[in-house]
Design a protein around this motif. Structure first.
Motif, PDB file in Angstrom:
ATOM      1  N   GLY A  33       0.775  -1.228   0.000  1.00  0.00           N
ATOM      2  CA  GLY A  33       0.000   0.000   0.000  1.00  0.00           C
ATOM      3  C   GLY A  33       0.805   1.275   0.000  1.00  0.00           C
ATOM      4  O   GLY A  33       0.238   2.364   0.104  1.00  0.00           O
ATOM      5  N   ALA A 188      -4.029   2.508  -6.268  1.00  0.00           N
ATOM      6  CA  ALA A 188      -4.989   2.853  -5.228  1.00  0.00           C
ATOM      7  C   ALA A 188      -5.898   3.928  -5.799  1.00  0.00           C
ATOM      8  O   ALA A 188      -5.464   4.768  -6.593  1.00  0.00           O
ATOM      9  CB  ALA A 188      -4.286   3.364  -3.974  1.00  0.00           C
ATOM     10  N   TRP A 197      -7.607  -0.315  -2.439  1.00  0.00           N
ATOM     11  CA  TRP A 197      -6.287  -0.781  -2.847  1.00  0.00           C
ATOM     12  C   TRP A 197      -6.061  -2.208  -2.347  1.00  0.00           C
ATOM     13  O   TRP A 197      -6.691  -2.625  -1.385  1.00  0.00           O
ATOM     14  CB  TRP A 197      -5.192   0.144  -2.282  1.00  0.00           C
ATOM     15  CG  TRP A 197      -5.091   0.117  -0.792  1.00  0.00           C
ATOM     16  CD1 TRP A 197      -5.862   0.802   0.115  1.00  0.00           C
ATOM     17  CD2 TRP A 197      -4.171  -0.655  -0.007  1.00  0.00           C
ATOM     18  NE1 TRP A 197      -5.485   0.501   1.404  1.00  0.00           N
ATOM     19  CE2 TRP A 197      -4.444  -0.377   1.366  1.00  0.00           C
ATOM     20  CE3 TRP A 197      -3.138  -1.550  -0.323  1.00  0.00           C
ATOM     21  CZ2 TRP A 197      -3.725  -0.970   2.395  1.00  0.00           C
ATOM     22  CZ3 TRP A 197      -2.420  -2.130   0.718  1.00  0.00           C
ATOM     23  CH2 TRP A 197      -2.719  -1.835   2.055  1.00  0.00           C
ATOM     24  N   PRO A 198      -5.193  -2.981  -2.996  1.00  0.00           N
ATOM     25  CA  PRO A 198      -4.584  -2.700  -4.305  1.00  0.00           C
ATOM     26  C   PRO A 198      -5.543  -3.083  -5.434  1.00  0.00           C
ATOM     27  O   PRO A 198      -6.271  -4.076  -5.346  1.00  0.00           O
ATOM     28  CB  PRO A 198      -3.349  -3.589  -4.297  1.00  0.00           C
ATOM     29  CG  PRO A 198      -3.734  -4.765  -3.456  1.00  0.00           C
ATOM     30  CD  PRO A 198      -4.681  -4.239  -2.406  1.00  0.00           C
ATOM     31  N   THR A 229      -9.951  -5.820  -7.630  1.00  0.00           N
ATOM     32  CA  THR A 229      -9.049  -6.136  -6.531  1.00  0.00           C
ATOM     33  C   THR A 229      -8.215  -7.356  -6.907  1.00  0.00           C
ATOM     34  O   THR A 229      -8.596  -8.132  -7.782  1.00  0.00           O
ATOM     35  CB  THR A 229      -9.843  -6.418  -5.243  1.00  0.00           C
ATOM     36  OG1 THR A 229     -10.757  -7.508  -5.488  1.00  0.00           O
ATOM     37  CG2 THR A 229     -10.633  -5.197  -4.817  1.00  0.00           C
TER      38      THR A 229
END
Length: 254
Positions: A33, A188, A197-198, A229
């Protein structure tokens, strides 16, 4: 002497006094992230929805009593058994008629054999339509943000090398030999109350019929995008999206 950090780059149209909550932010991240560069694309979204597909199934769906006599049940429900019993003669005809009347309005479905259990889920789909429009500079307000999204959707690099066997003979085994190309980046998306995210871009469209100026530059472009996702999501993922304290926000730097 220390090197100064790169200046953040924001690619967007001029939205004037439009609420920032109506403008989505896109930026690249790693699997944990964290941002991997200082480029942000901003776009107003004319359409957006998050779709989650959760699979439930009955493990007993093939155990109902109808499977013991499927043809008979279909004949009873359709009324075809009446015609068969009338042709069967007096020996079997009366028995079939009694059976038909006895089964009328009955079914083999029960609460047990119709019980649903969770068997899995698919990756969530984030379907959006991003809008870019130019007030002053079509290149900066339309072309550059769209082209950046397109680059993020595409593989970073596809190798032009030959077959795996040839590469192994020439270079020996390594992860670069086995996997010489680079996949697309992870993203994101910050929008309204959440940071998703991701994500990866599964599809993106360019409207080549969008309006242009006298120099052939697009002055407005509506861009349908489907993001996904990486995996099916659970409760902790949902909490992660809603929390702005996860280390993923538009001000974070690597």
């Amino acid at each position: 002497m220390a090197t100064a950090p790169d200046k953040p780059v924001v690619l967007t149209s001029d939205w004037g006094g439009l609420s920032p909550h109506l403008i989505a932010e896109f930026y690249t991240i790693d699997r944990k992230g964290k941002r991997v560069d200082d480029i942000t694309v901003k776009a107003a979204l004319t359409e957006s929805n998050l779709e989650m597909s959760l699979t439930w199934s009955s493990p007993f769906e093939n155990q109902s009593s109808s499977n013991f006599m499927p043809t008979l049940q279909m004949m009873v429900q359709s009324g075809a058994i009446e015609g068969v019993s009338s042709k069967a003669g007096s020996i079997f005809g009366s028995d079939l008629q009694r059976l038909a009347h006895g089964l009328e309005g009955r079914t083999g479905i029960t609460k047990l054999n119709s019980t649903q259990v969770y068997v899995g889920g698919q990756a969530a789909k984030f379907n959006i339509t991003a809008l870019f429009r130019a007030w002053r500079d079509p290149v900066k307000e339309v072309h550059e943000p769209f082209n950046q999204l397109m680059k993020w959707a595409l593989p970073v690099e596809l190798s032009e090398e030959g077959s795996l066997a040839v590469r192994l003979l020439e270079d020996g085994f390594s992860y670069k030999t086995a996997f010489p190309s680079q996949a697309p980046v992870l993203l994101a998306v910050k929008y309204k109350d959440s940071v998703y995210w991701p994500l990866v871009i599964e599809s993106i469209s360019k409207d080549t019929n969008a309006p242009i100026d006298k120099q052939g530059r697009f002055v407005e472009m509506s861009v349908p995008i489907q993001l996904s996702t990486l995996t099916a999501i659970d409760r902790s993922d949902w909490d992660k999206y809603l929390s702005h304290n996860t280390g993923v926000n538009s001000n974070q730097r690597r």
